[in-house]
Design a protein around this motif. Structure first.
Motif, PDB file in Angstrom:
ATOM      1  N   VAL B  12       0.834  -1.203   0.000  1.00 59.70           N
ATOM      2  CA  VAL B  12       0.000   0.000   0.000  1.00 59.70           C
ATOM      3  C   VAL B  12       0.869   1.252   0.000  1.00 59.70           C
ATOM      4  O   VAL B  12       1.851   1.336   0.738  1.00 59.70           O
ATOM      5  CB  VAL B  12      -0.930   0.003   1.239  1.00 59.70           C
ATOM      6  N   ARG B  13       0.524   2.207  -0.851  1.00 61.91           N
ATOM      7  CA  ARG B  13       1.151   3.527  -0.808  1.00 61.91           C
ATOM      8  C   ARG B  13       0.316   4.381   0.127  1.00 61.91           C
ATOM      9  O   ARG B  13      -0.857   4.649  -0.144  1.00 61.91           O
ATOM     10  CB  ARG B  13       1.161   4.148  -2.214  1.00 61.91           C
ATOM     11  N   GLY B  14       0.893   4.768   1.237  1.00 61.12           N
ATOM     12  CA  GLY B  14       0.162   5.485   2.274  1.00 61.12           C
ATOM     13  C   GLY B  14      -0.324   6.843   1.802  1.00 61.12           C
ATOM     14  O   GLY B  14      -1.468   7.222   2.036  1.00 61.12           O
ATOM     15  N   LYS B  15       0.560   7.596   1.170  1.00 61.69           N
ATOM     16  CA  LYS B  15       0.126   8.855   0.549  1.00 61.69           C
ATOM     17  C   LYS B  15       1.069   9.180  -0.596  1.00 61.69           C
ATOM     18  O   LYS B  15       2.133   8.585  -0.714  1.00 61.69           O
ATOM     19  CB  LYS B  15       0.059   9.988   1.571  1.00 61.69           C
ATOM     20  N   ARG B  16       0.678  10.133  -1.393  1.00 60.91           N
ATOM     21  CA  ARG B  16       1.500  10.528  -2.542  1.00 60.91           C
ATOM     22  C   ARG B  16       2.896  10.893  -2.054  1.00 60.91           C
ATOM     23  O   ARG B  16       3.051  11.557  -1.049  1.00 60.91           O
ATOM     24  CB  ARG B  16       0.875  11.712  -3.258  1.00 60.91           C
ATOM     25  N   GLY B  17       3.893  10.433  -2.794  1.00 62.50           N
ATOM     26  CA  GLY B  17       5.260  10.759  -2.414  1.00 62.50           C
ATOM     27  C   GLY B  17       5.949   9.652  -1.638  1.00 62.50           C
ATOM     28  O   GLY B  17       7.155   9.696  -1.442  1.00 62.50           O
ATOM     29  N   LEU B  18       5.191   8.660  -1.172  1.00 67.12           N
ATOM     30  CA  LEU B  18       5.794   7.551  -0.431  1.00 67.12           C
ATOM     31  C   LEU B  18       5.842   6.289  -1.286  1.00 67.12           C
ATOM     32  O   LEU B  18       5.073   6.134  -2.223  1.00 67.12           O
ATOM     33  CB  LEU B  18       4.984   7.259   0.836  1.00 67.12           C
ATOM     34  N   ASN B  19       6.746   5.380  -0.929  1.00 65.79           N
ATOM     35  CA  ASN B  19       6.795   4.081  -1.590  1.00 65.79           C
ATOM     36  C   ASN B  19       5.628   3.207  -1.162  1.00 65.79           C
ATOM     37  O   ASN B  19       5.059   3.398  -0.086  1.00 65.79           O
ATOM     38  CB  ASN B  19       8.086   3.346  -1.205  1.00 65.79           C
ATOM     39  N   HIS B  20       5.319   2.214  -1.963  1.00 63.46           N
ATOM     40  CA  HIS B  20       4.395   1.178  -1.520  1.00 63.46           C
ATOM     41  C   HIS B  20       5.095   0.344  -0.438  1.00 63.46           C
ATOM     42  O   HIS B  20       6.283   0.061  -0.557  1.00 63.46           O
ATOM     43  CB  HIS B  20       4.013   0.263  -2.677  1.00 63.46           C
ATOM     44  N   VAL B  21       4.369  -0.024   0.580  1.00 63.84           N
ATOM     45  CA  VAL B  21       4.942  -0.799   1.677  1.00 63.84           C
ATOM     46  C   VAL B  21       4.141  -2.082   1.853  1.00 63.84           C
ATOM     47  O   VAL B  21       2.907  -2.067   1.744  1.00 63.84           O
ATOM     48  CB  VAL B  21       4.916   0.031   2.989  1.00 63.84           C
ATOM     49  N   HIS B  22       4.841  -3.175   2.108  1.00 63.64           N
ATOM     50  CA  HIS B  22       4.158  -4.446   2.329  1.00 63.64           C
ATOM     51  C   HIS B  22       3.334  -4.384   3.604  1.00 63.64           C
ATOM     52  O   HIS B  22       3.833  -3.967   4.645  1.00 63.64           O
ATOM     53  CB  HIS B  22       5.197  -5.573   2.441  1.00 63.64           C
ATOM     54  N   VAL B  23       2.049  -4.759   3.525  1.00 62.38           N
ATOM     55  CA  VAL B  23       1.204  -4.685   4.716  1.00 62.38           C
ATOM     56  C   VAL B  23       0.671  -6.038   5.168  1.00 62.38           C
ATOM     57  O   VAL B  23       0.190  -6.172   6.293  1.00 62.38           O
ATOM     58  CB  VAL B  23      -0.003  -3.732   4.509  1.00 62.38           C
ATOM     59  N   GLY B  24       0.752  -7.056   4.307  1.00 66.56           N
ATOM     60  CA  GLY B  24       0.228  -8.353   4.715  1.00 66.56           C
ATOM     61  C   GLY B  24      -0.210  -9.138   3.493  1.00 66.56           C
ATOM     62  O   GLY B  24       0.192  -8.814   2.372  1.00 66.56           O
ATOM     63  N   SER B  25      -1.038 -10.130   3.709  1.00 65.38           N
ATOM     64  CA  SER B  25      -1.447 -10.976   2.595  1.00 65.38           C
ATOM     65  C   SER B  25      -2.946 -11.253   2.676  1.00 65.38           C
ATOM     66  O   SER B  25      -3.592 -10.928   3.671  1.00 65.38           O
ATOM     67  CB  SER B  25      -0.669 -12.295   2.629  1.00 65.38           C
ATOM     68  N   LEU B  26      -3.466 -11.845   1.629  1.00 63.61           N
ATOM     69  CA  LEU B  26      -4.866 -12.272   1.635  1.00 63.61           C
ATOM     70  C   LEU B  26      -5.076 -13.303   0.525  1.00 63.61           C
ATOM     71  O   LEU B  26      -4.220 -13.479  -0.352  1.00 63.61           O
ATOM     72  CB  LEU B  26      -5.804 -11.071   1.421  1.00 63.61           C
TER      73      LEU B  26
END
Ligand SMILES: [Fe+2]
Ligand SMILES: [Fe+2]
Lengths: 345, 94
Positions: B12-26
């Motif tokens: 997930v990219r938390g907000k504009r300007g940040l990298n996508h970060v792994h948050v979990g799986s589904l």
């Protein structure tokens, strides 16, 4: 248990490590050193079988509790007294589903299989928190669950944010952020009822009387009767003993009860100046034993409801799988035709 | 016969300007469902402005195996850091 060969969630097992020529003693030393330095263990690290098993059991049980925990409150979604309360309750119960899924996801990083975890729950091979085996006959129960049960969950879960297993700790950070809303909406609901009629106030007190002791039992048996605690503490899975957390919950709740204007149903409850804590009575541990072993007021109903939901949803899962397969085949077919056309042109 | 839906990792990219970060799986039947599930599960409170999902089996990852010094090439090159260089104190803006 199936160790799935997947990227981020892939687990590295003892066998894999010994194939690499590493002896268990060295790996175990490395593991202990990581724990001692208060660093996190991550999915692909070597870990003792006992650590893995303990975590899978605990995380699965925690996940099951979130999922089963949707039921007692979920019963009130269709009967909530206002649209505002209905929307709140809906969001709260949806969060609990989310908590269950974060936790199943963490369990899967240890090599647990999701379908097997569901089976273990509906076949009664794995447990969930005893608290969800109590009934919710009035709407005040929704408030008291938010206040007590989510409050107790916060006491339990905040220290788990520093658990030695990375994915579990991270899931807890996410969960804890959401729990605060759960507790506050419950307390606010009760405040509103306490400002209402005598009948509403009596309803709140009645719910408090029924939920107080079962809530204290949520922290598990007393320390001298909790055989696996020491090991979990050494592994830094657990950071505080059951009795410590129970005390924390009592100290936190007493002033909230005063503000609300209800009486906690324990004649032994009193402030102990010397200890700087409240003294309180002993829960009926035989009741906890009974409820855990399946003989609580709603055990059968909770599990059979979960089973029904799983079985009634089977056709949806199958249909989605079939649809996905058809779509994939169609995409492939289109790609092939385009290629041939391209070659012809 | 029910075949289990495959596992996806979610970023997930938390907000504009940040990298996508792994948050979990589904689990999801396909990519489109994985995206909507990820939205419902991991961004219920505006936690993201963009989501990536990828089948877990498609991720290649390093292992923590200290016999294979995978990260060793980066450990012995102190000259890659600015502090390696002695510059007189009176040189400005460096
Ligand atoms: Fe929860
Ligand atoms: Fe909650």
């Amino acid at each position: 248990m199936v160790g799935r060969e997947v990227g981020v969630s892939m687990t590295s097992t003892g066998t894999e490590a010994s194939a690499a020529g590493w002896d268990e003693a060295r790996l175990s030393e490395q593991f202990d050193a990581t724990i001692a330095k208060d660093q996190r263990i991550e999915p692909r690290d070597w870990m003792p079988d006992g650590y893995r098993r303990t975590l899978i059991r605990q995380i699965a049980q925690h996940a099951h509790s979130e999922i089963i925990g949707m039921q007692p409150e979920g019963d009130w979604i269709t009967r909530a007294p206002s649209l505002r309360r209905k929307a709140i309750l809906f969001a709260k119960v949806q969060d609990e589903a989310g908590h269950g899924l974060y936790l199943y996801s963490a369990a899967e990083t240890l090599g647990a299989d999701r379908a097997e975890l569901t089976d273990a729950l509906i076949e009664g091979r794995q447990k969930y928190s005893s608290i969800f085996n109590y009934p919710t006959p009035t709407f005040a129960d929704v408030g008291v669950i938010g206040w007590f049960v989510d409050g107790a969950a916060i006491c339990n879960q905040v220290p788990l944010c520093r658990c030695s297993y990375g994915p579990y700790a991270r899931a807890m950070v996410r969960v804890c952020k959401e729990e605060s809303f759960h507790q506050r909406q419950g307390y606010e609901l009760l405040l509103t009822m306490m400002r209402g009629t005598d009948g509403q106030r009596a309803m709140v007190q009645d719910a408090v009387d029924r939920w107080w002791w079962p809530s204290l039992m949520m922290f598990g048996p007393p320390d001298d009767d909790s055989p696996n605690s020491a090991r979990s503490m050494a592994w830094k899975i657990k950071r505080h003993s059951n009795d410590e957390l129970r005390q924390r919950f009592v100290d936190m709740t007493v002033p909230q009860a005063e503000k609300l204007g209800v009486t906690l149903p324990d004649p032994e409850l009193s402030w102990n100046e010397e200890r700087g804590h409240h003294d309180f009575g002993t829960p009926d541990w035989s009741e906890l034993q009974r409820v855990i072993s399946g003989d609580g007021p709603r055990n059968v109903e909770r599990v059979s409801r979960r089973r029904a939901a799983h079985e009634e949803g089977a056709w949806v899962r199958e249909a989605a799988t079939a649809h996905a397969a058809k779509q994939a085949a169609r995409t492939q077919e289109t790609a092939r035709t385009q290629k041939t056309e391209g070659a012809a042109a | 016969m029910t075949q289990e839906w495959p596992l996806y990792e979610v970023f997930v990219r938390g907000k504009r300007g940040l990298n996508h970060v792994h948050v979990g799986s589904l689990h999801a039947a396909d990519d489109a469902m994985a995206l909507t599930h990820a939205r419902d599960l991991y961004t219920r409170r505006n936690e993201g402005v963009s989501i990536w999902v990828v089948r877990s089996e498609h991720i290649a990852a390093s292992t923590r195996d200290e016999k294979d010094p995978f990260f060793a090439p980066s450990a012995d090159k102190v000259y890659r850091h600015p502090t390696f260089y002695d510059i007189p104190d009176d040189v400005p803006h460096i």
